[in-house]
Design a protein around this motif. Structure first.
Motif, PDB file in Angstrom:
ATOM      1  N   GLY A  14      43.808  27.675  14.773  1.00 20.12           N
ATOM      2  CA  GLY A  14      43.398  26.268  14.869  1.00 20.12           C
ATOM      3  C   GLY A  14      42.725  25.955  16.196  1.00 20.12           C
ATOM      4  O   GLY A  14      42.285  24.823  16.417  1.00 20.12           O
ATOM      5  N   ALA A  15      42.628  26.940  17.091  1.00 22.53           N
ATOM      6  CA  ALA A  15      42.060  26.702  18.424  1.00 22.53           C
ATOM      7  C   ALA A  15      40.581  26.312  18.339  1.00 22.53           C
ATOM      8  O   ALA A  15      40.153  25.339  18.968  1.00 22.53           O
ATOM      9  CB  ALA A  15      42.225  27.940  19.299  1.00 22.53           C
ATOM     10  N   THR A  16      39.807  27.045  17.566  1.00 19.53           N
ATOM     11  CA  THR A  16      38.378  26.730  17.437  1.00 19.53           C
ATOM     12  C   THR A  16      38.187  25.361  16.799  1.00 19.53           C
ATOM     13  O   THR A  16      37.375  24.552  17.259  1.00 19.53           O
ATOM     14  CB  THR A  16      37.659  27.793  16.575  1.00 19.53           C
ATOM     15  N   ALA A  17      38.966  25.092  15.747  1.00 14.45           N
ATOM     16  CA  ALA A  17      38.846  23.807  15.051  1.00 14.45           C
ATOM     17  C   ALA A  17      39.170  22.658  15.999  1.00 14.45           C
ATOM     18  O   ALA A  17      38.434  21.664  16.066  1.00 14.45           O
ATOM     19  CB  ALA A  17      39.776  23.791  13.835  1.00 14.45           C
ATOM     20  N   GLY A  18      40.246  22.804  16.766  1.00 15.89           N
ATOM     21  CA  GLY A  18      40.649  21.743  17.690  1.00 15.89           C
ATOM     22  C   GLY A  18      39.609  21.486  18.755  1.00 15.89           C
ATOM     23  O   GLY A  18      39.242  20.331  19.014  1.00 15.89           O
ATOM     24  N   GLU A  19      39.102  22.557  19.377  1.00 11.57           N
ATOM     25  CA  GLU A  19      38.075  22.388  20.419  1.00 11.57           C
ATOM     26  C   GLU A  19      36.807  21.780  19.816  1.00 11.57           C
ATOM     27  O   GLU A  19      36.136  20.983  20.459  1.00 11.57           O
ATOM     28  CB  GLU A  19      37.742  23.740  21.068  1.00 11.57           C
ATOM     29  N   SER A  20      36.487  22.161  18.584  1.00  6.28           N
ATOM     30  CA  SER A  20      35.290  21.637  17.925  1.00  6.28           C
ATOM     31  C   SER A  20      35.427  20.142  17.676  1.00  6.28           C
ATOM     32  O   SER A  20      34.507  19.367  17.946  1.00  6.28           O
ATOM     33  CB  SER A  20      35.055  22.361  16.591  1.00  6.28           C
ATOM     34  N   VAL A  21      36.583  19.739  17.161  1.00  2.18           N
ATOM     35  CA  VAL A  21      36.822  18.318  16.865  1.00  2.18           C
ATOM     36  C   VAL A  21      36.751  17.496  18.155  1.00  2.18           C
ATOM     37  O   VAL A  21      36.123  16.433  18.206  1.00  2.18           O
ATOM     38  CB  VAL A  21      38.190  18.135  16.162  1.00  2.18           C
ATOM     39  N   LEU A  38      42.748  38.413  19.932  1.00  2.50           N
ATOM     40  CA  LEU A  38      43.434  37.575  20.921  1.00  2.50           C
ATOM     41  C   LEU A  38      44.633  36.867  20.284  1.00  2.50           C
ATOM     42  O   LEU A  38      44.612  36.536  19.108  1.00  2.50           O
ATOM     43  CB  LEU A  38      42.477  36.527  21.497  1.00  2.50           C
ATOM     44  N   THR A  39      45.644  36.612  21.085  1.00  4.17           N
ATOM     45  CA  THR A  39      46.803  35.863  20.593  1.00  4.17           C
ATOM     46  C   THR A  39      46.449  34.372  20.551  1.00  4.17           C
ATOM     47  O   THR A  39      45.401  33.965  21.052  1.00  4.17           O
ATOM     48  CB  THR A  39      48.019  36.024  21.529  1.00  4.17           C
ATOM     49  N   SER A  40      47.354  33.594  19.979  1.00  2.17           N
ATOM     50  CA  SER A  40      47.116  32.161  19.833  1.00  2.17           C
ATOM     51  C   SER A  40      46.839  31.491  21.184  1.00  2.17           C
ATOM     52  O   SER A  40      45.875  30.741  21.347  1.00  2.17           O
ATOM     53  CB  SER A  40      48.338  31.541  19.155  1.00  2.17           C
ATOM     54  N   GLY A  41      47.697  31.776  22.188  1.00  7.85           N
ATOM     55  CA  GLY A  41      47.524  31.190  23.516  1.00  7.85           C
ATOM     56  C   GLY A  41      46.237  31.655  24.175  1.00  7.85           C
ATOM     57  O   GLY A  41      45.524  30.870  24.793  1.00  7.85           O
ATOM     58  N   GLU A  42      45.937  32.949  24.013  1.00 16.42           N
ATOM     59  CA  GLU A  42      44.713  33.500  24.606  1.00 16.42           C
ATOM     60  C   GLU A  42      43.469  32.870  23.977  1.00 16.42           C
ATOM     61  O   GLU A  42      42.490  32.581  24.655  1.00 16.42           O
ATOM     62  CB  GLU A  42      44.672  35.020  24.401  1.00 16.42           C
ATOM     63  N   ARG A  43      43.537  32.644  22.662  1.00 19.60           N
ATOM     64  CA  ARG A  43      42.412  32.018  21.982  1.00 19.60           C
ATOM     65  C   ARG A  43      42.160  30.623  22.517  1.00 19.60           C
ATOM     66  O   ARG A  43      41.028  30.215  22.749  1.00 19.60           O
ATOM     67  CB  ARG A  43      42.714  31.874  20.483  1.00 19.60           C
ATOM     68  N   ARG A  44      43.259  29.886  22.710  1.00 24.19           N
ATOM     69  CA  ARG A  44      43.123  28.511  23.170  1.00 24.19           C
ATOM     70  C   ARG A  44      42.510  28.502  24.571  1.00 24.19           C
ATOM     71  O   ARG A  44      41.585  27.767  24.853  1.00 24.19           O
ATOM     72  CB  ARG A  44      44.493  27.827  23.154  1.00 24.19           C
ATOM     73  N   ARG A  45      43.044  29.382  25.455  1.00 29.82           N
ATOM     74  CA  ARG A  45      42.521  29.428  26.825  1.00 29.82           C
ATOM     75  C   ARG A  45      41.073  29.901  26.848  1.00 29.82           C
ATOM     76  O   ARG A  45      40.257  29.420  27.611  1.00 29.82           O
ATOM     77  CB  ARG A  45      43.404  30.321  27.697  1.00 29.82           C
ATOM     78  N   ASN A  46      40.770  30.856  25.965  1.00 30.24           N
ATOM     79  CA  ASN A  46      39.415  31.402  25.888  1.00 30.24           C
ATOM     80  C   ASN A  46      38.401  30.310  25.536  1.00 30.24           C
ATOM     81  O   ASN A  46      37.265  30.335  25.981  1.00 30.24           O
ATOM     82  CB  ASN A  46      39.389  32.514  24.823  1.00 30.24           C
ATOM     83  N   LEU A  47      38.837  29.340  24.732  1.00 31.45           N
ATOM     84  CA  LEU A  47      37.905  28.334  24.224  1.00 31.45           C
ATOM     85  C   LEU A  47      37.953  27.014  24.971  1.00 31.45           C
ATOM     86  O   LEU A  47      37.068  26.182  24.814  1.00 31.45           O
ATOM     87  CB  LEU A  47      38.216  28.055  22.746  1.00 31.45           C
ATOM     88  N   GLU A  48      39.007  26.843  25.804  1.00 27.94           N
ATOM     89  CA  GLU A  48      39.197  25.549  26.450  1.00 27.94           C
ATOM     90  C   GLU A  48      37.945  25.097  27.199  1.00 27.94           C
ATOM     91  O   GLU A  48      37.470  25.775  28.096  1.00 27.94           O
ATOM     92  CB  GLU A  48      40.366  25.627  27.434  1.00 27.94           C
ATOM     93  N   GLY A  49      37.417  23.968  26.802  1.00 30.21           N
ATOM     94  CA  GLY A  49      36.231  23.415  27.464  1.00 30.21           C
ATOM     95  C   GLY A  49      34.970  24.224  27.236  1.00 30.21           C
ATOM     96  O   GLY A  49      33.932  23.937  27.823  1.00 30.21           O
ATOM     97  N   ARG A  50      35.027  25.239  26.388  1.00 33.53           N
ATOM     98  CA  ARG A  50      33.854  26.106  26.216  1.00 33.53           C
ATOM     99  C   ARG A  50      33.016  25.725  25.004  1.00 33.53           C
ATOM    100  O   ARG A  50      31.933  26.261  24.805  1.00 33.53           O
ATOM    101  CB  ARG A  50      34.300  27.575  26.100  1.00 33.53           C
ATOM    102  N   ILE A  51      33.542  24.834  24.181  1.00 29.85           N
ATOM    103  CA  ILE A  51      32.742  24.372  23.049  1.00 29.85           C
ATOM    104  C   ILE A  51      32.198  23.001  23.415  1.00 29.85           C
ATOM    105  O   ILE A  51      32.931  22.140  23.895  1.00 29.85           O
ATOM    106  CB  ILE A  51      33.591  24.306  21.758  1.00 29.85           C
ATOM    107  N   HIS A  52      30.917  22.817  23.249  1.00 32.50           N
ATOM    108  CA  HIS A  52      30.384  21.476  23.481  1.00 32.50           C
ATOM    109  C   HIS A  52      29.484  21.087  22.313  1.00 32.50           C
ATOM    110  O   HIS A  52      29.027  21.929  21.553  1.00 32.50           O
ATOM    111  CB  HIS A  52      29.664  21.382  24.829  1.00 32.50           C
ATOM    112  N   ALA A  53      29.287  19.778  22.179  1.00 31.60           N
ATOM    113  CA  ALA A  53      28.493  19.262  21.067  1.00 31.60           C
ATOM    114  C   ALA A  53      27.233  18.615  21.595  1.00 31.60           C
ATOM    115  O   ALA A  53      27.254  17.964  22.642  1.00 31.60           O
ATOM    116  CB  ALA A  53      29.307  18.253  20.266  1.00 31.60           C
TER     117      ALA A  53
END
Ligand SMILES: [Zn+2]
Length: 214
Positions: A188-195, A147-162
């Protein structure tokens, strides 16, 4: 079956393929430098460090764990992570390692979650350090490969929860340094959503440490 095969087949270095060892001294030497500050395209909002670039023996070892179930590499990669954490951590404070989330199906297929395994190996060799696997990936997030950078971000948006911090651990967690650990940092998409997911439940993340930065 895999364990049996592991016993029967001679070990090969996960970095260079040399026979007779799981991780040779030469490959180990590429991950002994101090962690380097890296700046991914998507700013996760906290400092990010990497033990090295996503290349050579480190890249091959990460892939061997991820794609070929080389669980025996968790110890050497975890040891390298621990050495990096020793340089980064504040003295006198407990350390909490939160592994970045992986797709469970993918993790199962790959023979266990390599990031969790590596974090646990790192924590074993550190004082006052525990692994808290608090991050989950909602069903529906695709594997990010290709996936591209933008696609990764959209793919993960709101999909990681703690997972919420248990009441019994609140004071410990409040005092501890929290570091998100992962094998590879790309966009950095996964890291950002995780944080952000961790912040929503009350963790204050100090930074992200990865084995390799792409
Ligand atoms: Zn090697």
């Amino acid at each position: 079956m895999r364990t049996l095969l592991d016993l029967m087949l001679p070990a090969r270095c996960g970095g260079c393929g040399t026979a007779g060892t799981a991780w040779c001294a030469e490959c180990a030497s590429v991950l002994t430098r101090p962690p380097v500050r890296v700046r991914p395209r998507t700013d996760p909002g906290v400092p990010c460090w990497a033990l090295g670039p996503y290349a050579g023996p480190a890249r091959r070892a990460v892939l061997a764990m991820k794609e070929h179930g080389r669980r025996d590499l968790a110890r050497p990669l975890g040891g390298a992570l621990a050495a990096g954490l020793t340089r980064l951590r504040a003295p006198g404070r407990p350390l909490i390692l939160v592994p970045a989330p992986s797709r469970r199906v993918a993790a199962r297929r790959r023979g266990g979650d390599p990031v969790l395994r590596t974090a646990r190996a790192a924590a074993e060799s550190l004082d006052d350090c525990r692994v808290v696997p608090a991050l989950r990936l909602w069903w529906g997030a695709r594997d990010s490969v290709g996936l591209t950078s933008g696609e990764r971000r959209r793919n993960l948006e709101g999909r990681i929860h703690a997972l919420p911090i248990p009441g019994s651990r609140a004071s410990y967690t409040g005092f501890a340094e929290v570091i998100v650990v992962d094998d590879v940092l790309t966009t950095g998409a996964t890291a950002g959503e995780s944080v952000r997911a961790l912040a929503r439940v009350g963790y204050s993340v100090r930074g992200v440490l990865v084995t390799c930065a792409a």
